[in-house]
Write an enzyme that holds these catalytic residues in place. Structure first.
Site, mmCIF file in Angstrom:
data_model
loop_
_atom_site.group_PDB
_atom_site.id
_atom_site.type_symbol
_atom_site.label_atom_id
_atom_site.label_comp_id
_atom_site.label_asym_id
_atom_site.label_seq_id
_atom_site.Cartn_x
_atom_site.Cartn_y
_atom_site.Cartn_z
ATOM 1 N N ASN A 13 -42.924 1.527 -4.481
ATOM 2 C CA ASN A 13 -42.062 2.909 -4.026
ATOM 3 C C ASN A 13 -41.555 2.481 -2.856
ATOM 4 O O ASN A 13 -41.965 2.162 -1.883
ATOM 5 C CB ASN A 13 -43.403 3.841 -4.052
ATOM 6 C CG ASN A 13 -43.043 5.233 -3.663
ATOM 7 O OD1 ASN A 13 -43.848 6.168 -3.329
ATOM 8 N ND2 ASN A 13 -41.958 5.567 -4.065
ATOM 9 N N CYS A 75 -45.506 12.461 1.474
ATOM 10 C CA CYS A 75 -45.481 11.044 0.725
ATOM 11 C C CYS A 75 -46.272 9.985 1.298
ATOM 12 O O CYS A 75 -46.199 9.682 2.302
ATOM 13 C CB CYS A 75 -43.760 10.683 0.818
ATOM 14 S SG CYS A 75 -43.703 8.861 -0.147
ATOM 15 N N HIS A 161 -49.685 18.784 -7.092
ATOM 16 C CA HIS A 161 -49.945 17.767 -8.075
ATOM 17 C C HIS A 161 -50.429 18.291 -9.239
ATOM 18 O O HIS A 161 -51.365 19.236 -9.148
ATOM 19 C CB HIS A 161 -50.795 16.598 -7.602
ATOM 20 C CG HIS A 161 -49.982 15.742 -6.672
ATOM 21 N ND1 HIS A 161 -49.354 14.538 -7.227
ATOM 22 C CD2 HIS A 161 -49.989 15.585 -5.114
ATOM 23 C CE1 HIS A 161 -49.019 14.065 -6.149
ATOM 24 N NE2 HIS A 161 -49.013 14.601 -4.714
ATOM 25 N N GLU A 210 -42.639 11.925 -10.461
ATOM 26 C CA GLU A 210 -42.391 12.771 -9.037
ATOM 27 C C GLU A 210 -41.579 13.573 -9.041
ATOM 28 O O GLU A 210 -40.390 13.535 -9.805
ATOM 29 C CB GLU A 210 -42.327 11.499 -8.070
ATOM 30 C CG GLU A 210 -43.475 10.754 -7.708
ATOM 31 C CD GLU A 210 -43.254 9.965 -6.487
ATOM 32 O OE1 GLU A 210 -43.058 10.601 -5.402
ATOM 33 O OE2 GLU A 210 -43.465 8.789 -6.397
ATOM 34 N N CYS A 219 -47.311 6.142 -6.415
ATOM 35 C CA CYS A 219 -47.264 7.410 -5.650
ATOM 36 C C CYS A 219 -48.548 7.582 -4.821
ATOM 37 O O CYS A 219 -49.474 7.662 -5.393
ATOM 38 C CB CYS A 219 -47.004 8.575 -6.565
ATOM 39 S SG CYS A 219 -46.918 10.351 -5.816
ATOM 40 N N GLY A 222 -50.173 10.915 -5.162
ATOM 41 C CA GLY A 222 -50.507 11.075 -6.472
ATOM 42 C C GLY A 222 -51.789 10.207 -6.599
ATOM 43 O O GLY A 222 -52.603 10.955 -7.396
#
Length: 276
Positions: A13, A75, A161, A210, A219, A222
């Site tokens: 990421n 994030c 989410h 995302e 993520c 996530g």
């Protein structure tokens, strides 16, 4: 002007991190989109902006922008890169910092083994906290996606989410359903769509489409949301290894009212300059 940036990644990421403490930056959505273009700019999943703290008890402020130019609340992989960056850049000599985000405080900590652990805070479990349009609170909600109905568990990790359990994350379901779930009308602020394959009570495989970025190699929020969802559904134990396409994270959650802890790598790739 010439903009100095550091390219970083957490499990693939990828980010550019900008120092807004020692320089003043004015970034428009158009500029962020140009920087995020992988052919004509730098390319990244998210841009991370380090800003000075604006109140007592806080070390820094943390702002996040997707490659489409939109600002988002949180994030997790970026949080690990954030603490690595401010430490490596000499902005702090602390190994654990308190960081203010759009949705509350997080506490990233550099570990002796080179990994980073982040206290991601207490997850939001109520539909209004996501936000998610629902008649009432439930662990599992049916969601109509095209011509199928899927069961999702909704979780806020500072960002929204929707997590579903699938038999095989490599079956093509992410590409088929992810973009539709992201903009589903029951999620007024859009949503990150998580697809979780249970390996055993201590391990899952995860892919995430995302919001504003599409599918990424990993993520962090996530992964946290997936473990929270799995524990709430009685499928997982308190500590879980989450395998993403970019690598593994360790997520720990003690249950409702408790914070989620995420441990994983954060790597500086290179530093450069670009004229904007």
């Amino acid at each position: 002007m010439n903009l100095t940036f550091t390219k970083m990644q957490g499990l693939g990421n990828d980010f550019i991190v900008l120092d807004g403490v020692r320089q003043q930056l004015q970034l428009s959505s158009e500029t962020i989109r140009k920087l995020g273009d992988r052919h004509f700019g730098i390319g990244f999943d998210q841009l991370l902006l380090v800003e000075p703290a604006d109140r007592e008890g806080i070390d820094f402020r943390y702002r996040i922008f997707n490659s489409d130019g939109g600002e988002v609340e949180q994030c997790g992989n970026g949080a690990r890169c954030f603490v690595r960056y401010v430490h490596d850049q000499g902005l702090t000599d602390k190994t654990e910092i308190v960081v203010d985000t759009a949705k509350g405080m997080i506490r990233p900590r550099l570990e002796d083994n080179g990994l980073v652990t982040v206290d991601m805070g207490v997850p939001g479990l109520l539909p209004a906290q996501i936000p998610f349009v629902a008649a009432g609170d439930a662990v599992v909600h049916p969601l109509v996606v095209g011509d199928v109905t899927v069961d999702v568990t909704v979780v806020s990790m500072g960002n929204p989410h929707a997590v579903q359990v699938v038999a095989n994350v490599d079956s093509g379901v992410v590409a088929q359903q992810g973009p539709t779930i992201e903009v589903h009308p029951r999620f007024p602020e859009r949503v990150n769509a998580g697809f979780m394959q249970i390996i055993d009570r201590g391990a899952i495989k995860l892919r995430v489409h995302e919001r504003g970025a599409g599918e990424t190699l990993a993520c962090g929020t996530g992964a946290c949301a997936a473990v929270v969802a799995g524990i709430r559904r009685g499928l997982l134990d308190e500590t879980v290894r989450v395998t993403t396409r970019g690598g593994d994270l360790t997520i720990r959650w003690g249950g409702p009212g408790q914070p989620v802890f995420m441990t994983g790598p954060a790597v500086s790739v290179f530093t450069g300059q670009i004229e904007i």
